[in-house]
Enzyme design. Structure first.
Site, short mmCIF file in Angstrom:
data_model
loop_
_atom_site.label_atom_id
_atom_site.label_comp_id
_atom_site.label_asym_id
_atom_site.label_seq_id
_atom_site.Cartn_x
_atom_site.Cartn_y
_atom_site.Cartn_z
N GLN A 111 -4.59 -1.43 9.82
CA GLN A 111 -4.47 -2.72 9.15
C GLN A 111 -5.05 -3.85 10.02
O GLN A 111 -4.66 -4.01 11.17
CB GLN A 111 -2.99 -3.01 8.84
CG GLN A 111 -2.75 -4.29 8.09
CD GLN A 111 -3.35 -4.30 6.68
OE1 GLN A 111 -3.27 -3.34 5.94
NE2 GLN A 111 -3.99 -5.41 6.32
N ASP B 70 -10.86 3.10 4.40
CA ASP B 70 -11.12 1.66 4.32
C ASP B 70 -12.63 1.38 4.22
O ASP B 70 -13.04 0.27 3.88
CB ASP B 70 -10.58 0.99 5.59
CG ASP B 70 -9.60 -0.11 5.28
OD1 ASP B 70 -9.44 -0.46 4.10
OD2 ASP B 70 -8.99 -0.63 6.23
N LYS C 162 0.84 -1.20 0.00
CA LYS C 162 0.00 0.00 0.00
C LYS C 162 0.88 1.26 0.00
O LYS C 162 0.61 2.21 -0.72
CB LYS C 162 -0.93 -0.01 1.23
CG LYS C 162 -2.03 -1.06 1.10
CD LYS C 162 -2.78 -1.32 2.39
CE LYS C 162 -3.78 -2.46 2.20
NZ LYS C 162 -4.44 -2.89 3.42
#
Ligand code: NDP
Length: 290
Positions: free
Chosen positions: A93, A116, A49
């Site tokens: 994460q 997200d 990412k």
């Protein structure tokens, strides 16, 4: 049969974003990633990412917290990023250690920085078809694959295998929304679904997200089906140096004989997830500078 090339489509999105970011005057969007612990898969996902963010010209920050971090310390880190005007998007994460509640953590992130799309506010906006929210990256990537490869969903029967918060459920909502792609008649199947094959064999579009290697076989689909295979499963393969290979939830060999369109694994949905994270971050930046 047309292969839906996720690498190529993700690359187009990355190129579009790179151009868009290069034209921004002054400050650039910044994505902040919070990683808890040293889980090898998380380390590798986060690296990917960050690399993609840098390629596009976004700023990226990494905050690594120890596996035994307290909830208070994790939330203090998220709060600091929420109030930092230079940070456009925040990603915590997953998976998080067992002593930290994931939903509570995702809800700590400011909805306007929740790139997200896991925050309750953004999931609510998805249900209300409010485009100001962020859609979770994997289902958002599925929509792009469908749209950019010319698969029509209007009036079609879309069957979604899996009802998870991060893939199955939002994918079903996106397919039933009033729009393009969308306007589909949607059936969602899960582990308690009876006679699953009788449902999958009616699908015009099949989205498989269950995490079972090669689960969907050729006899479970009809001719002309468009297949989006979200599954990423490791199976043993002694011929490979690594000792394993990745396969989807769909038996590619058999199903591709009948499909009109199909995504491979790897190289289908996977690359789209990272591209859509970048897309959401640029959108977050633009919304906060509008
Ligand atoms: P979850 O484990 O959270 O959910 C799996 C879903 O599949 C559940 O709804 C479960 O039903 C259902 N299911 C499991 N077994 C069966 C079965 N035998 N028959 C019917 N339904 C079944 O998984 P995720 O949604 O997180 O991920 C699904 C797959 O997608 C995984 O392989 C994952 O690695 C992959 N993935 C890929 C991403 C990408 O970027 N390409 C991103 C995220 C995930 P129930 O609810 O009843 O338990």
């Amino acid at each position: 049969m047309k292969l839906i090339d996720g690498n190529a489509i993700a690359e187009s999105i990355i190129e579009e974003l790179t151009k868009e970011v290069s034209q921004l005057l002054g400050k650039k969007p910044v994505i902040a990633v919070v990683r808890v612990g040293e889980d090898p898969a998380s380390v590798s996902y986060v690296r990917k990412k960050q690399k993609t963010a840098e390629r596009i010209g976004l700023g990226s920050r990494l905050h690594i917290l120890p596996e035994d971090v307290s909830k208070a310390d994790l939330f203090a880190q998220i709060d600091a990023l929420n109030t930092d005007p230079d940070v456009s998007g925040i990603l915590v994460q997953a998976p998080l250690p067992k002593h930290i509640d994931e939903t509570e953590t995702f809800n700590r992130v400011l909805p306007s920085k929740d790139v997200d799309g896991f925050n309750t506010v953004n999931i609510g906006k998805l249900c209300q078809e409010d485009d100001s929210g962020f859609v979770a990256c994997t289902p958002a990537g599925i929509v792009q694959l469908i749209e950019r490869s010319g698969v029509n969903t209007e009036g079609k029967h879309v069957v979604v295998l899996g009802r998870s918060q991060i893939v199955g459920k939002p994918a079903a909502l996106l397919m039933m929304r009033k729009g393009v792609p969308g306007n589909a008649t949607v059936t969602v199947c899960h582990s308690r679904t009876a006679d699953l094959a009788s449902i999958t064999s009616q699908a015009d579009v099949l989205i498989a997200a269950i995490g079972r290697p090669n689960f969907v076989t050729g006899d479970m689909v009809k001719d002309g089906v468009a297949v989006i295979d979200v599954g990423i499963n490791r199976i043993e393969d002694a011929t490979r140096k690594s000792g394993y290979r990745l396969v989807g939830d769909v038996d590619f060999e058999a199903v591709s004989q009948k499909a009109s369109h199909i995504t491979p694994v790897p190289g289908g949905v996977g690359p789209m997830t990272v591209a859509m994270l970048m897309y959401n971050t640029v959108r977050a930046f633009k919304a906060s500078h509008a």
